[in-house]
Design a protein around this motif. Structure first.
Motif, short mmCIF file in Angstrom:
data_model
loop_
_atom_site.label_atom_id
_atom_site.label_comp_id
_atom_site.label_asym_id
_atom_site.label_seq_id
_atom_site.Cartn_x
_atom_site.Cartn_y
_atom_site.Cartn_z
N ALA A 101 29.06 43.98 36.88
CA ALA A 101 27.64 43.85 37.21
C ALA A 101 27.47 43.31 38.62
O ALA A 101 26.54 43.70 39.35
N TRP A 102 28.39 42.42 39.03
CA TRP A 102 28.33 41.87 40.39
C TRP A 102 28.85 42.87 41.41
O TRP A 102 28.21 43.14 42.43
N THR A 103 30.03 43.45 41.16
CA THR A 103 30.59 44.39 42.13
C THR A 103 29.71 45.63 42.29
O THR A 103 29.74 46.30 43.32
N GLY A 104 28.91 45.95 41.26
CA GLY A 104 28.01 47.08 41.36
C GLY A 104 26.90 46.87 42.39
O GLY A 104 26.25 47.84 42.79
N GLU A 105 26.71 45.61 42.80
CA GLU A 105 25.70 45.30 43.82
C GLU A 105 26.29 45.24 45.22
O GLU A 105 25.56 44.99 46.18
N PHE A 106 27.59 45.49 45.36
CA PHE A 106 28.22 45.43 46.68
C PHE A 106 27.66 46.53 47.58
O PHE A 106 27.30 47.61 47.11
N PRO A 107 27.61 46.28 48.89
CA PRO A 107 27.18 47.34 49.81
C PRO A 107 28.17 48.50 49.78
O PRO A 107 29.36 48.31 49.52
N ASP A 108 27.66 49.71 50.06
CA ASP A 108 28.51 50.90 50.01
C ASP A 108 29.71 50.77 50.96
O ASP A 108 30.83 51.11 50.60
N ASP A 109 29.44 50.28 52.16
CA ASP A 109 30.51 50.16 53.16
C ASP A 109 30.90 48.68 53.29
O ASP A 109 30.63 48.03 54.29
N LEU A 110 31.54 48.17 52.23
CA LEU A 110 31.93 46.76 52.23
C LEU A 110 32.93 46.47 53.34
O LEU A 110 32.86 45.44 54.01
N ALA A 111 33.87 47.37 53.55
CA ALA A 111 34.87 47.18 54.61
C ALA A 111 34.18 47.07 55.97
O ALA A 111 34.53 46.23 56.80
N GLY A 112 33.19 47.94 56.20
CA GLY A 112 32.47 47.90 57.47
C GLY A 112 31.72 46.59 57.66
O GLY A 112 31.66 46.06 58.79
N ARG A 113 31.16 46.05 56.58
CA ARG A 113 30.46 44.77 56.67
C ARG A 113 31.42 43.64 57.05
O ARG A 113 31.04 42.73 57.79
N VAL A 114 32.66 43.73 56.55
CA VAL A 114 33.64 42.70 56.92
C VAL A 114 34.04 42.88 58.38
O VAL A 114 34.16 41.91 59.13
N ARG A 115 34.25 44.10 58.80
CA ARG A 115 34.62 44.36 60.20
C ARG A 115 33.57 43.82 61.17
O ARG A 115 33.90 43.37 62.27
N GLU A 116 32.30 43.88 60.76
CA GLU A 116 31.22 43.38 61.61
C GLU A 116 31.35 41.89 61.88
O GLU A 116 30.77 41.39 62.86
N ARG A 117 32.09 41.19 61.02
CA ARG A 117 32.28 39.74 61.20
C ARG A 117 33.35 39.43 62.22
O ARG A 117 33.61 38.25 62.48
N LYS A 145 40.46 33.46 25.91
CA LYS A 145 40.81 33.82 24.54
C LYS A 145 42.01 34.77 24.55
O LYS A 145 42.07 35.69 25.36
N THR A 146 42.95 34.52 23.66
CA THR A 146 44.18 35.30 23.66
C THR A 146 43.94 36.78 23.40
O THR A 146 44.57 37.65 23.99
N ASN A 147 42.98 37.12 22.51
CA ASN A 147 42.79 38.53 22.13
C ASN A 147 42.09 39.33 23.22
O ASN A 147 42.27 40.54 23.32
N GLU A 148 41.25 38.71 24.06
CA GLU A 148 40.60 39.44 25.14
C GLU A 148 40.11 38.46 26.20
O GLU A 148 39.12 37.77 26.02
N ARG A 149 40.82 38.44 27.31
CA ARG A 149 40.40 37.57 28.40
C ARG A 149 39.18 38.14 29.10
O ARG A 149 38.94 39.34 29.09
N VAL A 150 38.42 37.25 29.73
CA VAL A 150 37.25 37.64 30.50
C VAL A 150 37.53 37.31 31.96
O VAL A 150 37.94 36.19 32.29
N LEU A 151 37.35 38.29 32.83
CA LEU A 151 37.49 38.06 34.27
C LEU A 151 36.08 38.08 34.85
O LEU A 151 35.48 39.14 35.04
N ALA A 152 35.56 36.89 35.13
CA ALA A 152 34.18 36.76 35.60
C ALA A 152 34.14 35.83 36.80
O ALA A 152 34.83 34.80 36.81
N PRO A 153 33.35 36.15 37.82
CA PRO A 153 33.25 35.26 38.97
C PRO A 153 32.52 33.97 38.60
O PRO A 153 31.62 33.98 37.77
N VAL A 154 32.93 32.87 39.22
CA VAL A 154 32.26 31.60 38.97
C VAL A 154 30.87 31.61 39.58
O VAL A 154 29.88 31.25 38.93
N ALA A 155 30.77 32.02 40.84
CA ALA A 155 29.50 31.99 41.56
C ALA A 155 29.40 33.25 42.41
O ALA A 155 29.88 33.25 43.55
N PRO A 156 28.80 34.33 41.90
CA PRO A 156 28.68 35.56 42.68
C PRO A 156 28.03 35.30 44.04
O PRO A 156 27.03 34.60 44.14
#
Length: 394
Positions: free
Chosen positions: A331-347, A286-297
């Motif tokens: 609402a989705w990003t609020g559920e991310f782990p505290d140390d998201l960077a560390g979780r990626v490094r573990e991979r 919508k032109t007046n207010e776009r929504v940025l929402a993930p397709v599949a969290p």
């Protein structure tokens, strides 16, 4: 909940009542009864066809040896039951669809009608805006797209605009907001690369341009003369469920592989149709207010981190355009782990290197303070991720 029907009902009235505001005397939307198209009997294989007794779900790709150009011999056919494989099967893609059972409808006709919106119904000036975008002689893609599109259509494959072009034009940001040209379609990676190469070789000015395929993403890039600047990029419709990159021909399956709903909208520039397979892309533009929402969290830290970076990129880009609804995203990003960077490094090192590269791609020219300020709106996990990436040596 606002649905596509609600939004498009209002859009129809607006398109009929509003005058042309682009100076090209665009006609108002007028419903017409079109002839329903069917697939050609000598056309390519698509999802749902049966080959050798197995139902087709998509295509994989095996990179050629160094020095060998990509082509159909490097495409692999995927059928039901291949989801357990760790690498593509040695199954070639037939040149033509086999006789027998299959869905005779083209991909856009397999969607419910409410998912397919005539462009002029959305905006009477939209078809002309798309034509201007594609035919603008100053655009880097203008010298290769028209003949390439004809070649792809002649091969009976479908081709759509994806990514930024439909997103920006549908949200009325205009031609200048389109920074690059992304395409998607039904052709497997190797076949598309061959079609692109053949098209370029037939033109005396473009015959030296390269069309490499990335085996990691299945993106086919048409490179400019300097071999570093993309003129445009193509990736077949996405399909999930495999341990390796794969593409398909199903529009709904593709929408589920997209990052945000506003990026799941496609534009058919031959028929001038807007395709919204997720049924949420158009309401979110919508032109007046776009929504940025993930397709599949997702709960995968690598996907969470990657989409967080892309979200920050879009929020930075759209700051001057007005409010953006991020309630669902937060609402989705609020559920991310505290140390998201560390979780990626573990991979592993490769996963971290890929995230660093994505950070540079998305936000390389943005001041650090601005990155972290925007990231903070998505929660402390995202802000910490950005601070970690900004402090990491390249």
């Amino acid at each position: 909940m606002t649905t596509t029907d609600d939004v498009e009902g209002a859009a129809t009235a607006d398109a009929q009542d509003a005058g042309c505001d682009c100076g090209r005397d665009c006609p108002p939307y007028s419903p017409t009864q079109g002839i329903r198209e069917v697939r050609a009997p000598d056309g390519p294989v698509m999802a749902g066809d049966v080959v050798g007794g197995d139902r087709v779900v998509g295509f994989a790709y095996v990179p050629p040896q160094t020095g060998t150009p990509a082509g159909p011999p490097h495409d692999r056919l995927l059928t039901e039951g291949d989801g357990a494989l760790v690498s593509p099967p040695p199954r070639p893609v037939p040149a033509l669809r086999p006789p027998g059972p299959g869905d005779e409808r083209l991909p856009h006709d397999r969607l419910p009608e409410r998912f397919v919106v005539p462009a002029a119904r959305r905006s009477r000036c939209l078809p002309a805006a798309v034509r201007d975008l594609l035919e603008d002689g100053s655009a880097p893609w203008s010298r290769v797209l028209p003949p390439l599109a004809r070649t792809v259509r002649e091969a009976r494959h479908e081709l759509w605009l994806s990514g930024g072009a439909p997103r920006e034009l549908l949200s009325s940001r205009g031609r200048d907001a389109v920074r690059d040209l992304d395409l998607t379609g039904t052709a497997p990676a190797g076949h598309f690369a061959q079609l692109a190469r053949r098209t370029l070789e037939e033109d005396g000015e473009t015959y030296e341009l390269r069309t490499p395929v990335s085996p990691d993403t299945l993106v086919c890039t048409v490179l400019d003369d300097d071999e570093s600047t993309p003129l445009m990029e193509y990736r077949g419709l996405g399909v999930g469920g495999f341990a390796f990159p794969a593409t398909g021909t199903d529009l709904v399956a593709d929408s589920r592989q997209r990052d945000f709903t506003v990026n799941s909208v496609l534009y058919d520039f031959e028929r001038h149709l807007v395709l919204d397979p997720s049924e949420r892309g158009l309401p979110h533009l919508k032109t007046n207010e776009r929504v940025l929402a993930p397709v599949a969290p997702s709960s995968d830290p690598r996907i969470q981190a990657a989409l967080a970076l892309r979200a920050v990129k879009f929020l930075v880009r759209w700051e001057a355009d007005g409010p953006v609804d991020t309630h669902e995203l937060c609402a989705w990003t609020g559920e991310f782990p505290d140390d998201l960077a560390g979780r990626v490094r573990e991979r592993g090192d490769q996963a971290w290197a890929q995230l660093l590269a994505l950070h540079h791609e998305c936000l390389g020219g943005v001041e650090a303070d601005r990155q972290t300020a925007v990231a903070s709106a998505l929660g402390p996990s995202v802000e910490r991720l950005l601070r970690t990436l900004l402090g990491s040596p390249e």
